[in-house]
Structure formats: C-alpha cells, structure tokens
Design a protein around this motif. Sequence first.
Motif, PDB file in Angstrom:
ATOM      1  N   LYS A  15       0.827  -1.219   0.000  1.00  0.00           N
ATOM      2  CA  LYS A  15       0.000   0.000   0.000  1.00  0.00           C
ATOM      3  C   LYS A  15       0.860   1.268   0.000  1.00  0.00           C
ATOM      4  O   LYS A  15       0.642   2.187  -0.783  1.00  0.00           O
ATOM      5  N   SER A  33      -1.852   6.754   7.729  1.00  0.00           N
ATOM      6  CA  SER A  33      -2.063   6.806   9.186  1.00  0.00           C
ATOM      7  C   SER A  33      -0.834   6.283   9.922  1.00  0.00           C
ATOM      8  O   SER A  33      -0.428   6.853  10.938  1.00  0.00           O
ATOM      9  N   GLY A  34      -0.200   5.227   9.400  1.00  0.00           N
ATOM     10  CA  GLY A  34       1.004   4.685  10.051  1.00  0.00           C
ATOM     11  C   GLY A  34       2.114   5.734  10.087  1.00  0.00           C
ATOM     12  O   GLY A  34       2.759   5.941  11.124  1.00  0.00           O
ATOM     13  N   ARG A  38       3.922   7.428  13.292  1.00  0.00           N
ATOM     14  CA  ARG A  38       5.388   7.383  13.461  1.00  0.00           C
ATOM     15  C   ARG A  38       5.979   8.788  13.591  1.00  0.00           C
ATOM     16  O   ARG A  38       6.945   8.997  14.323  1.00  0.00           O
ATOM     17  N   MET A  55       0.981   0.062  18.859  1.00  0.00           N
ATOM     18  CA  MET A  55       1.760  -0.350  17.681  1.00  0.00           C
ATOM     19  C   MET A  55       2.757  -1.456  18.033  1.00  0.00           C
ATOM     20  O   MET A  55       2.928  -2.408  17.292  1.00  0.00           O
ATOM     21  N   GLU A  59      -1.373  -4.081  17.708  1.00  0.00           N
ATOM     22  CA  GLU A  59      -2.817  -3.812  17.802  1.00  0.00           C
ATOM     23  C   GLU A  59      -3.153  -2.466  17.187  1.00  0.00           C
ATOM     24  O   GLU A  59      -2.273  -1.620  17.004  1.00  0.00           O
ATOM     25  N   VAL A  61      -4.542   1.315  17.121  1.00  0.00           N
ATOM     26  CA  VAL A  61      -4.696   2.474  17.999  1.00  0.00           C
ATOM     27  C   VAL A  61      -6.215   2.738  18.080  1.00  0.00           C
ATOM     28  O   VAL A  61      -6.915   2.563  17.078  1.00  0.00           O
ATOM     29  N   GLY A  87      -3.924   3.012   4.820  1.00  0.00           N
ATOM     30  CA  GLY A  87      -3.958   2.530   6.209  1.00  0.00           C
ATOM     31  C   GLY A  87      -5.137   3.071   7.007  1.00  0.00           C
ATOM     32  O   GLY A  87      -5.300   2.719   8.168  1.00  0.00           O
ATOM     33  N   ARG A  90      -9.554   1.479   8.855  1.00  0.00           N
ATOM     34  CA  ARG A  90      -9.171   0.100   9.143  1.00  0.00           C
ATOM     35  C   ARG A  90     -10.226  -0.610   9.990  1.00  0.00           C
ATOM     36  O   ARG A  90     -10.065  -1.794  10.275  1.00  0.00           O
ATOM     37  N   GLN A  94     -14.234   3.605  11.711  1.00  0.00           N
ATOM     38  CA  GLN A  94     -13.410   4.583  10.975  1.00  0.00           C
ATOM     39  C   GLN A  94     -14.001   4.855   9.593  1.00  0.00           C
ATOM     40  O   GLN A  94     -13.979   5.992   9.110  1.00  0.00           O
ATOM     41  N   ARG A 129      11.642  -5.262   5.032  1.00  0.00           N
ATOM     42  CA  ARG A 129      11.367  -3.840   4.754  1.00  0.00           C
ATOM     43  C   ARG A 129      12.351  -2.930   5.495  1.00  0.00           C
ATOM     44  O   ARG A 129      12.637  -3.113   6.668  1.00  0.00           O
ATOM     45  N   ARG A 162      11.504  -1.150  11.153  1.00  0.00           N
ATOM     46  CA  ARG A 162      10.480  -0.792  12.133  1.00  0.00           C
ATOM     47  C   ARG A 162      10.398  -1.836  13.244  1.00  0.00           C
ATOM     48  O   ARG A 162      10.462  -3.025  12.967  1.00  0.00           O
ATOM     49  N   ARG A 173      -0.328  -8.604  13.447  1.00  0.00           N
ATOM     50  CA  ARG A 173      -0.949  -7.541  12.636  1.00  0.00           C
ATOM     51  C   ARG A 173      -1.810  -8.133  11.525  1.00  0.00           C
ATOM     52  O   ARG A 173      -2.856  -7.581  11.180  1.00  0.00           O
TER      53      ARG A 173
HETATM   54  P1  ADP Z   1       1.419  -1.459   7.399  1.00  0.00           P
HETATM   55  O1  ADP Z   1       1.718  -0.427   6.334  1.00  0.00           O
HETATM   56  O2  ADP Z   1       2.500  -2.481   7.476  1.00  0.00           O
HETATM   57  O3  ADP Z   1       0.062  -2.043   7.259  1.00  0.00           O
HETATM   58  P2  ADP Z   1       0.999   0.801   9.068  1.00  0.00           P
HETATM   59  O4  ADP Z   1       2.185   1.661   8.978  1.00  0.00           O
HETATM   60  O5  ADP Z   1      -0.188   1.145   8.246  1.00  0.00           O
HETATM   61  O6  ADP Z   1       1.451  -0.676   8.768  1.00  0.00           O
HETATM   62  O7  ADP Z   1       0.504   0.693  10.561  1.00  0.00           O
HETATM   63  C1  ADP Z   1       1.392   0.452  11.630  1.00  0.00           C
HETATM   64  C2  ADP Z   1       0.601   0.441  12.933  1.00  0.00           C
HETATM   65  O8  ADP Z   1       0.020   1.750  13.158  1.00  0.00           O
HETATM   66  C3  ADP Z   1      -0.584  -0.496  13.001  1.00  0.00           C
HETATM   67  O9  ADP Z   1      -0.199  -1.828  13.377  1.00  0.00           O
HETATM   68  C4  ADP Z   1      -1.456   0.163  14.071  1.00  0.00           C
HETATM   69  O10 ADP Z   1      -0.944  -0.056  15.388  1.00  0.00           O
HETATM   70  C5  ADP Z   1      -1.255   1.645  13.758  1.00  0.00           C
HETATM   71  N1  ADP Z   1      -2.277   2.107  12.786  1.00  0.00           N
HETATM   72  C6  ADP Z   1      -2.065   2.540  11.515  1.00  0.00           C
HETATM   73  N2  ADP Z   1      -3.211   2.910  10.935  1.00  0.00           N
HETATM   74  C7  ADP Z   1      -4.199   2.701  11.851  1.00  0.00           C
HETATM   75  C8  ADP Z   1      -5.615   2.880  11.854  1.00  0.00           C
HETATM   76  N3  ADP Z   1      -6.267   3.341  10.779  1.00  0.00           N
HETATM   77  N4  ADP Z   1      -6.280   2.563  12.992  1.00  0.00           N
HETATM   78  C9  ADP Z   1      -5.663   2.139  14.076  1.00  0.00           C
HETATM   79  N5  ADP Z   1      -4.339   1.923  14.151  1.00  0.00           N
HETATM   80  C10 ADP Z   1      -3.605   2.203  13.040  1.00  0.00           C
END
Ligand code: ADP
Length: 216
Positions: A15, A33-34, A38, A55, A59, A61, A87, A90, A94, A129, A162, A173
């Motif tokens: 993604k 969102s990730g 970060r 994270m 789990e 957030v 992201g 989810r 949301q 990654r 990460r 995840r």
């Molecule tokens: P990936 O790209 O590998 O799917 P992300 O960077 O999107 O991972 O997400 C990393 C972490 O950030 C998730 O495991 C979660 O803890 C948190 N996170 C990201 N987006 C969301 C969201 N929309 N709702 C809740 N938690 C989120």
Amino acid sequence: MATFIVLLGPPGVGKGTQAKILAETTKLAHVSSGDLFRENLKNQTELGKLAKSFMDKGELVPDGVTISMIRDRISRPDCEAGAILDGFPRTPAQADALETMLSEFGSHVDVVPYITGDESVLIERVSGRWTCRAEGHIYHQKFSPPKKAGVCDIDGSELYQRDDDKIETVTKRIHVYLEQTIPLVEYYRKDGKLVEIDGMQTVEQVTKELLVALKK
Ligand code: ADP
Ligand code: ADP
C-alpha cells in the motif's frame, strides 16, 4: 470535486509503495495513518506515546484518536483536491467517520483498490522492509534494495527496520487485519467501489492495474 482513494490490503502488500507512486502521478496528497503515528512518535507527542503502546503489540490504535488525527490531516490545504488514504480506514467505525467527514467537505470516497496477497509473501516482504527515517520512503533488502545499503536513495537519510516489523508482531498484525479490516471489503463492495488487485505481481504491474482502476 475532490478525489478520495482508499487503499485496502493487509500489512506488507504494498500500500505505502503504491500510494507514494500514485501521489506523484495523480498529484493527490498521500495520507498514511502509520506514517502520521510514526511522526508523532518521533516528535514524542502525547498521541505518539499513546500510539506506541498499541503499535508495539501489533494492535490498532483506538478509533477516537485515530479519527481525529485523520480529520486534522485531511482538513489541510494540500488535501483540497483529494487524497490517497493508506492505512485508514481500518475498522467499520473509521469507515463511517470517514464518510461523515468527507460529506462535510461535500465529497465522498471514489474508489477502493483492494490489494491482496498470501500470508507467507506478506511476512517475507515485511521482514525485509527498510524505511527511511526522514520521509518514510520504502525499500526491501531483496526486492527493492537502496543503491547504498542503509541510506535512502531519495533524501540520503538513514534507513531503519520498524520495531513492529518483527515476525511475531507481523503475524499479530495480519490477524488483527483479518478480524477488524476485512469487514470493510464487503462494506465497499456493496457500494460498488471495490476493485480487487493482485498484490503478488511486480510493483510496476500493480501500479498499472491501479491506474486503470482510478480512470474508471
Ligand atoms: P502497514 O503499512 O504495514 O500495514 P501501518 O504503517 O499502516 O502498517 O501501521 C502500523 C501500525 O500503526 C498499526 O499496526 C497500528 O498499530 C497503527 N495504525 C495505523 N493505521 C491505523 C488505523 N487506521 N487505525 C488504528 N491503528 C492504526
Ligand atoms: P504496506 O504499506 O502495505 O505495509 P509496503 O509498501 O511498505 O506495504 O511494502 C512492504 C514491503 O514489500 C516493502 O519492503 C516494499 O519494498 C516491498 N514491496 C512492495 N510492493 C512489492 C512488490 N510488488 N513486489 C515485491 N516487493 C514489494
């Protein structure tokens, strides 16, 4: 009218990689969102500290803080023409909140590319990654290595692995994704917005299919 694209798919399917390419091509903002969590972590904000505890366990957030973070982000001027959401959403709550906030802007979700992949490949991708410290540019030690090990080709910053990309957390995840995010697939399919794309192809092939989906 603004264009909003929601990228759905399990962790590691590509993604972020695709969102960055599409943002360049379409000139829409990339909202990850990730990456936002970060960034908060790096700046040691209260939100960052809260997010980290979830994270690290793989789990999600909680919805409340996640939704207000995204609301703030898409209210910024660079999202006026629309955005590629990577992201988020989810969870069903949301997705409902997104619909409400976009309707306040007189807009809606236009298309939902759903990128799919096998669990063993997802684990291999996430385990290899490497992410850039400055801007979150994405590499893979085997599939898309940087020119110089440990250094971002684009901005020269350090690459890191990460904390939540360790195998135990990735497996968690993927399960969280199956439980909490899969319901969105049906939600958007019923709306006629879902376009399924095989994420096990090369980066270039996936981009090509995404661009076809966006033209529709
Ligand atoms: P990936 O790209 O590998 O799917 P992300 O960077 O999107 O991972 O997400 C990393 C972490 O950030 C998730 O495991 C979660 O803890 C948190 N996170 C990201 N987006 C969301 C969201 N929309 N709702 C809740 N938690 C989120
Ligand atoms: P997501 O945001 O869905 O978690 P990423 O875009 O961060 O996924 O990609 C996960 C890892 O897989 C990264 O290391 C990336 O370089 C690599 N990757 C992404 N797309 C492909 C692809 N089509 N083929 C091989 N590797 C890929």
